[in-house]
Write an enzyme that holds these catalytic residues in place. Sequence first.
Site, PDB file in Angstrom:
ATOM      1  N   ILE A 245       0.890  -1.165   0.000  1.00 52.17           N
ATOM      2  CA  ILE A 245       0.000   0.000   0.000  1.00 52.17           C
ATOM      3  C   ILE A 245       0.927   1.213   0.000  1.00 52.17           C
ATOM      4  CG2 ILE A 245      -1.777   1.270   1.244  1.00 52.17           C
ATOM      5  CD1 ILE A 245      -2.741  -1.302   2.444  1.00 52.17           C
ATOM      6  N   PRO A 246       1.057   1.890  -1.130  1.00 52.15           N
ATOM      7  CA  PRO A 246       2.154   2.845  -1.323  1.00 52.15           C
ATOM      8  C   PRO A 246       1.935   4.212  -0.679  1.00 52.15           C
ATOM      9  CG  PRO A 246       0.838   2.739  -3.306  1.00 52.15           C
ATOM     10  CD  PRO A 246       0.259   1.709  -2.362  1.00 52.15           C
ATOM     11  N   CYS A 247       1.890   4.242   0.642  1.00 49.85           N
ATOM     12  CA  CYS A 247       1.750   5.525   1.323  1.00 49.85           C
ATOM     13  C   CYS A 247       2.994   6.390   1.128  1.00 49.85           C
ATOM     14  CB  CYS A 247       1.458   5.320   2.809  1.00 49.85           C
ATOM     15  SG  CYS A 247       2.696   4.357   3.702  1.00 49.85           S
ATOM     16  N   HIS A 248       4.095   5.776   0.680  1.00 51.90           N
ATOM     17  CA  HIS A 248       5.303   6.556   0.409  1.00 51.90           C
ATOM     18  C   HIS A 248       5.125   7.498  -0.778  1.00 51.90           C
ATOM     19  CE1 HIS A 248       5.581   2.760  -1.917  1.00 51.90           C
ATOM     20  NE2 HIS A 248       6.075   3.539  -2.870  1.00 51.90           N
ATOM     21  N   ARG A 249       4.086   7.309  -1.580  1.00 50.71           N
ATOM     22  CA  ARG A 249       3.861   8.174  -2.743  1.00 50.71           C
ATOM     23  C   ARG A 249       3.045   9.419  -2.420  1.00 50.71           C
ATOM     24  NH1 ARG A 249       2.235   3.100  -6.620  1.00 50.71           N
ATOM     25  NH2 ARG A 249       4.246   2.030  -6.432  1.00 50.71           N
TER      26      ARG A 249
END
Length: 282
Positions: A245-249
């Site tokens: 789940i790409p919360c880094h984006r």
Amino acid sequence: MNTQENINYQRIAEAIAYIQNNFKQQPSLDEVAEQVHLSPAHFQRLFTEWAGTSPKKFLQYINVEHAKKVLREDQATLFDVAFETGLSSTSRLHDLFVNIEGMTPAEYKNGGQRLSINYSFAESPFGSLIVASTAKGVCYMAFEDDDEQALQKLKHKFPNASFQQKLDLIQQHALFIFQNDWQKLPTIKLHLKGTDFQLKVWESLLKIPMGKLATYGSIAQRIGKPSASRAVGSAIGSNPVAFLIPCHRVIQSTGTFGGYMWGSTRKTAIIGWEGAKVNIER
């Protein structure tokens, strides 16, 4: 864990932190190599093996001005373009193959009672991690250098579940995400403990294309809650599955990358690594 891959990541992370703190001066290869106590040639080779691109090119991906440029150019179609990529394309997005299933109300309320959770430890391009799964899918993944601390955090999230250290097929499929050949990537299923609002936010994160960035405000608009940027930020900060789940984006509206549950340097590294991978595939 002290594998060579993890040692290499630590060196790269130190270099990235230096680049991030000094990007305005556009540090040379020699300057960055000196900071991590490597020869320029050795550093160039190690960095290129890790990121798939040169340190100079990587600097462009983690430059704050690049973040602002991405936001200006892509924010309008940030979510829609994720689904325009053909499945046969070499730039196929791993997000298309991640499905979320929320836990039942009973599972949510009782802390995972009667849930049987397998867990294992693994290495990634961004350091050591723990990954855990139920019979329905991955329920937890986090970057952690200390195995015992990682396990305690997992048990705290599911205090009433039973645990077994075992690498199962569900976990193996999730770990394939770090390999380069995504043509063979199977569907990754997630089994998550979260409120309806959190699940909605996490699902929206899956629609941010790899190599692209979004703001908290754009996520809030996407889920129909334009005034809920702070609540969106809280939900993103509660993301139980790192990287998948790409919360880094998600970055700040100013273009700065902002914080990250697993460290701002690691967030910067992931953004740059993904940008490099997308650029190579074009």
